[in-house]
Structures are given as structure tokens and as C-alpha cells.
Design an enzyme around this catalytic site. Structure first.
Site, PDB file in Angstrom:
ATOM      1  CG  HIS A  40      -1.866  -0.829   1.342  1.00  0.00           C
ATOM      2  ND1 HIS A  40      -2.261  -1.751   2.631  1.00  0.00           N
ATOM      3  CD2 HIS A  40      -2.677  -1.504   0.464  1.00  0.00           C
ATOM      4  CE1 HIS A  40      -3.195  -2.453   1.924  1.00  0.00           C
ATOM      5  NE2 HIS A  40      -3.376  -2.616   1.378  1.00  0.00           N
TER       6      HIS A  40
ATOM      7  CE  LYS B 270     -13.878  -7.529   4.465  1.00  0.00           C
ATOM      8  NZ  LYS B 270     -13.289  -7.169   3.319  1.00  0.00           N
TER       9      LYS B 270
ATOM     10  NE  ARG C  55      -2.519  -7.289  -4.519  1.00  0.00           N
ATOM     11  CZ  ARG C  55      -3.184  -7.582  -3.707  1.00  0.00           C
ATOM     12  NH1 ARG C  55      -2.781  -7.888  -2.387  1.00  0.00           N
ATOM     13  NH2 ARG C  55      -4.271  -8.346  -3.351  1.00  0.00           N
TER      14      ARG C  55
ATOM     15  CB  SER D  21      -4.577  -6.827   4.728  1.00  0.00           C
ATOM     16  OG  SER D  21      -3.570  -5.275   4.072  1.00  0.00           O
TER      17      SER D  21
END
Ligand code: PNS
Length: 165
Positions: free
Chosen positions: A19, A43, A92, A130
């Protein structure tokens, strides 16, 4: 020339060096960045929003062109509210592409004035996220070098606390 602000959204649970790489490179393209943490009550994150904000702020060390904020609801609405028409995302592996493509098209359908801009991640962070970092850290794996120092400490603390409960 007008000032260009981009929104860099995500969960940042927690912020990683991947990040930070996108953030630093984003500062070469945009005048200002707003790091926007999605506050999603559905979440269950590892870190609270407050903890995530603190870790990001400690990692960016008072860079004046970056603001850290939270949002809920639609990202495009948040962008408009913050007078920005750019969403910055990092890409990515190929596996990101489908999700990012879908999200960018949905955001475009919701508001054609908001543009999604992608920066390819540095090869060093190609395999990290993450989620995978949290998994490795939860089993005591060494994730130093993949996250800022402060995050590494917090991950160790958090998983030690969770073991005790
Ligand atoms: O950290 P992530 O999982 O890559 O972040 C995803 C995020 C927060 C950018 C995305 O879920 C989002 O923008 N959510 C807000 C709700 C929204 O606008 N949904 C419509 C577009 S998919």
C-alpha cells in the site's frame, strides 16, 4: 493548474508496504491523496478503524499531502463529496485484474465522471496482501519487511492478545 486529489480506498487491515509503495508513487502523479478506509460493519476486521488510522498515520509520518479518512456507502459518492474525480488502485497479480475491472466498471456505471486509475505494484509486493500477511503472522511467521515496523509490532501484539482470550 488545478490541484488534483485522488482517493485511495481500501480496508487497510492493516496497511502494508505494498500500500505504501502505491501511496508514495501516487504522490508523484497527484497533488494530494486521501486514503479512504471503508467502514463496513458487516466485516469483522482484525484491527479497529481507529487502530488502522493510527498505523497509517504513523507509517506516512506526517506527509502533508496525505489525508486519512473513513467512508461508508458508495465510493463514487464519497469521491464527489471530497471534490475528487479519481480513484487510485494498485494492481498486483493477474488475479486482481478481474475484481478490479469489475469494480472499475461498476463505479463507472454509477458515476461516469469518476475515473479509476491503476498503478502496477512493485515486483517486491507482487505476492503480498493484508490477508496473507495476517495469516502468516497469526501462526508466528516473520512478516518483517512486508509491513511497516509499527504494523509488525501491532500484529505480534494482536495475535498474542487473541491467543490469551
Ligand atoms: O481493500 P480492498 O478490499 O481492496 O477495498 C475494496 C473497496 C473498499 C475499495 C471496495 O469494496 C469499495 O469501494 N467499497 C465501497 C462500496 C462501493 O462503492 N461499491 C460499489 C463498487 S464495487
Amino acid at each position: 493548474m488545478s490541484v488534483k486529489t485522488a482517493i485511495y480506498p481500501g480496508f487497510f487491515d492493516p496497511v502494508t508496504n505494498g500500500h505504501l509503495s502505491i501511496i508514495n508513487r501516487g504522490l508523484h502523479v497527484f497533488d494530494n491523496l486521501i486514503i479512504a478506509i471503508l467502514h463496513n460493519p458487516q466485516k469483522t476486521p482484525l484491527f479497529s478503524v481507529e487502530e488502522r488510522i493510527k498505523m497509517i498515520k504513523q507509517s506516512i509520518k506526517g506527509q502533508p499531502r496525505i489525508e486519512v479518512d473513513t467512508f461508508d456507502g458508495l465510493l463514487v459518492d464519497y469521491a464527489v463529496k471530497r471534490n475528487s474525480n479519481v480513484i487510485l488502485r494498485g494492481l498486483r497479480a493477474l488475479s486482481d485484474f478481474e475484481y478490479e475491472f469489475q469494480m472499475a466498471l461498476m463505479n463507472r456505471k454509477l458515476n461516469r465522471d469518476v475515473q479509476s486509475i491503476f498503478l502496477m505494484t512493485d515486483y517486491k509486493w507482487f505476492y503480498t496482501s493484508s490477508t496473507i500477511i495476517k495469516e502468516a503472522a497469526s501462526f508466528g511467521g516473520d512478516v518483517s519487511g512486508l509491513v511497516p515496523k509499527v504494523v509488525n509490532e501491532k500484529l505480534k501484539e494482536k495475535f498474542q492478545q487473541l491467543k490469551k482470550t
